[in-house]
Design a protein around this motif. Sequence first.
Motif, PDB file in Angstrom:
ATOM      1  N   THR A  51     -11.342   8.382  10.376  1.00  0.00           N
ATOM      2  CA  THR A  51     -10.904   9.406   9.419  1.00  0.00           C
ATOM      3  C   THR A  51     -11.955  10.504   9.363  1.00  0.00           C
ATOM      4  O   THR A  51     -13.099  10.244   9.002  1.00  0.00           O
ATOM      5  CB  THR A  51     -10.721   8.782   8.029  1.00  0.00           C
ATOM      6  OG1 THR A  51      -9.815   7.700   8.144  1.00  0.00           O
ATOM      7  CG2 THR A  51     -10.201   9.796   7.034  1.00  0.00           C
ATOM      8  N   ILE A  59      -2.594  11.294   4.096  1.00  0.00           N
ATOM      9  CA  ILE A  59      -3.424  10.129   4.383  1.00  0.00           C
ATOM     10  C   ILE A  59      -2.609   8.856   4.116  1.00  0.00           C
ATOM     11  O   ILE A  59      -1.683   8.863   3.304  1.00  0.00           O
ATOM     12  CB  ILE A  59      -4.739  10.109   3.555  1.00  0.00           C
ATOM     13  CG1 ILE A  59      -4.450  10.186   2.060  1.00  0.00           C
ATOM     14  CG2 ILE A  59      -5.662  11.229   3.981  1.00  0.00           C
ATOM     15  CD1 ILE A  59      -5.673   9.924   1.203  1.00  0.00           C
ATOM     16  N   ASN A 118      -6.079   5.459   6.595  1.00  0.00           N
ATOM     17  CA  ASN A 118      -7.312   6.173   6.281  1.00  0.00           C
ATOM     18  C   ASN A 118      -8.090   5.445   5.205  1.00  0.00           C
ATOM     19  O   ASN A 118      -9.297   5.280   5.308  1.00  0.00           O
ATOM     20  CB  ASN A 118      -6.991   7.598   5.820  1.00  0.00           C
ATOM     21  CG  ASN A 118      -6.204   8.351   6.856  1.00  0.00           C
ATOM     22  OD1 ASN A 118      -4.994   8.501   6.747  1.00  0.00           O
ATOM     23  ND2 ASN A 118      -6.875   8.792   7.901  1.00  0.00           N
TER      24      ASN A 118
END
Lengths: 299, 273, 432
Positions: C322, C41, C96
């Motif tokens: 996300t 991420i 994210n």
Amino acid sequence: MKRPQSYTIEHTKRIWAYTFLVVPVLFYLTIRFYPTFYAFFLSLTDWDIVSRDKNFIGLTNYRNLFQDPIFWKTLSNTGFYVLYGLPISLLSGFILAYNIDRLKKGEGVFKALYFLPYITSMVAIAWVWRWLYQPAPIGVFNKILISIGLPQQKFLFSQTQALPSILAPTIWADVGFQLIIFLAGLKGISRQYYEAAEIDGADNWDQLRYITLPLLKPTIVFLIITGTIRYLRIFTQVLNMSYQGEGGPLNSTKPLVLYIYHSAFQQFDMGYAAAMTVILFLIILMITLIQLKVMKSED
Amino acid sequence: MKTNYKPIDVLRPVILIILGLLMLFPFAWMIATSFKQGRDVFSLSIIPENPTFANYLNIFSNSNFPFWFLNSLIVGLAVTASVLFFDSLVGFTLSKYSFRGKKIIFILILSTMMIPTEMLVIPWYIMSNELHWVDTYWGVMFPGLMSGFGTFLMRQFFQTVPEDLLDAGRIDGLNEFYLFSRIAIPLVKPALSALAIFSFIGNWNAFMWPLIVSNKVTMYTLPVGLSFFNGEFQSQWEMVMTGASIATIPVFFIFILFQRQIIQGIALTGVKG
Amino acid sequence: MKRNAIVLMVSLSLILFSQVLFAAGQADQAQKGDAGEVTEIVYWQYFYETKSKLMDKLIEMFEAEHPDIRVVQQTFPYEQYNTKVASSVPSGTGPNVINLYYGWLPTYIDSGYLQPLPTSQFPNEKIEQEFFPLVRAAKFDGSYYALPTAVRSLALFWNKDLFKEAGLDPERPPRTVEELVDFAEMLTITDKNGNYLQTGLTLELRAQMHHWVREVLIRQMGGTPYSDDNRSVTYDSQAGYDAFTFFTDLHLKNKVGMPNFMTDDVTAFKSGAMAMTIDGSFRLGTLDGVQGLNYGVTELPSMNGISSSFASFWANGITSFTTGKELEASLKFLEFLTSDEVMSMWLDAIGELPAKQALALTDEFRNNPKYGPFIRSLEYAHATKFIDESVQRKVWIDAYDQVVLNNASIRDAVNEAAATEQKMLDSYYNSK
């Protein structure tokens, strides 16, 4: 008799010309025109960058624009930048180039000297000039004014003086640019012309008027047109010179492109910014076409 | 010759030196500030009281600095090479050939100078993203590979190249690309050098687009990296000045390299313009 | 001739070279996609040296706890951070987990850029019980979209050496606004022409002083800046006029300072040319690094028995694209960033205050000479519900210029500010 041959020469020349242009035209179409038309399209929408919808709202952005006092203010500020900035920098650039060209030695040193401002980071330069403009006893300019018995000036804090105060360092940096191109133009003029003129007894002034200036015409046309565009698009200087880049005090220094930037990236009003871009584009296009026409017909 | 020693010949350099030193003042201040630290930064003396290299050491100790510097150098040189080639080719074509659509192509290329870059950034980014150009050198470079400015400049200067010279080459059976690269180009060297300098400076200092198209700190160009010294309502001015001073060096080097061409001028012999 | 050939060769080879690099970049990205079990991420925040260094350390800790997650931190220059974030939105890409100023949240939430935090993991009641009430600025239509690690408030910084020079007790800062003005007058030094050599107090509306006018002075004069639902401007009132008269008089009548003195107040205070400034807790780090600066921090002076301050925060949200494993990982990371452990580390390293009351309001922190004043003022601080902070700041800057440069009346200037701001608020709330 010669016709068929010259026809084929013209023909091959044309084929070469198109060949030379293939890659550049493709480049300009995809990288330049497509985004430009995209901007034109956005000016008819209410898009705000971050949202998914681009609602078609017709000419609403333009209607709002014409009723927006700040838009008119930025337009007139932009006009001031062009009308004062361009002639002054152009003339200074020419005078300096002309004199440096006639030096017996040390050309390189002088060119470097005058060119330094142009290659220096605008952010750093803006900060230095902001210090120069501070009130006494910090500001150097005001210190000088006081020492010769003149009253202090507000410079960047005044609605009338702030714009010229931002223009000064802009011209200061721009002179180096004009100088280099003028010098390139002057160096392109063959010495033979001057030698011939001297034999005819022409003085410096005559040489300037009848040889230098006419032969510099392509250079001058170029500098006037690109200069107009550059000053119409003035942005970085104002962003860095006015406090927090707001174009103040009270919008008195804000040029159109700064307003476009703020609308697009601070207010996220892309549609509105795009409408201003279209207006700016049309203004520049019109001026450029007129300039090209006028300077061509002067022959 | 008598004409060699007029008073103007003495006066001219003197005036030019005085003006030049005045021009130099803000620049000198920038350099001076880069050698100051702490409260000295705000003292007004042009000569630092306690000169220090600490700011330079601070920048050089940043592990990403070499990347930023190299990125800028690569981008600046590659874009300049491309601009020199394509802009002079297109400028030559627009100046020396007559063909249908010539005028409109010229105006259209000129018109690319009339849109502020800030408005093009978003479509470029969407494009880069789809083509996986984000965080690549190509991504930073592609918008600048050709320029309306350079094309216009070269077109203007090619107009001073005499037509008969090219025709002479054609009679000798040289092809058009040869005429362009071997005959026309050497005659516009001063303009080409000027374009090289401007193109390098423009790309070296470019900020907005490199910022948008790079996410990795190692892909930043120098101006983007140096803007880390501008903080929340406050800047580390001595660092900004130091960064700007360092950034001037390669540009100055490029300038010295190319400016000789401008000074030399052209030895046009035996041709009438 | 030869030289031209060389130039041409170099040009072409450079272009080819760049193509190769471009291809390499692509390959690099392709490889990443293949990486199997580890979920990667991306986290975005603006660049502040200590913050990004601490974040590197935190990520290391987090990854040690969760070996199946990799967090990539990317930072951007402060001034262009919002521009950078906005530009990435239309392409549907970006980080994210993202750190955003609370004043920007309305825009990003409206556009669907952020997703609401699931109540299963972040229940509203728990948030409202644990965090300072100002965090409610991140709640929209009943859902929380972002949570801070730290909050910040304003306090008064004073230069002890300059106090001594002016004959004041260096350990006794002003406690009331009346004292503030008196002290500032004593601390101001001008030359014979009336130019400031040293100013007593900051007047930097562009930095923090617009908050001081809006959330502190107006309230101390007995008014409120906005209606309870935050939809209407209410400072075009006597309290608003009084507050702004007081503020402009600092320059016009009391002559204790001016905006832009020495370019900005941080510069002026750092260099010892400004005796008192009002700034956030995040400035402690900057000032501690200045040699020879001997300063103290205290709560903002009160007036008419009213104490007020301005509080704000940067919050971490999760972007709406996300999903799946990345969402799971992002939620874990957010949980980690709002944990007690991280909050304590944040205070030590950066000087920003823990966002949870129980953590911040300990006696140890309350009585800390540096953080204490900020933490104590959190109890009465207000967080403006900004819609577009740049506009809401600019109306006060323009109002000041109208009064000082154009001799406009206070009433007209404040009314104009209120009208401009109301127009912006209306266009926002009416579009909802």
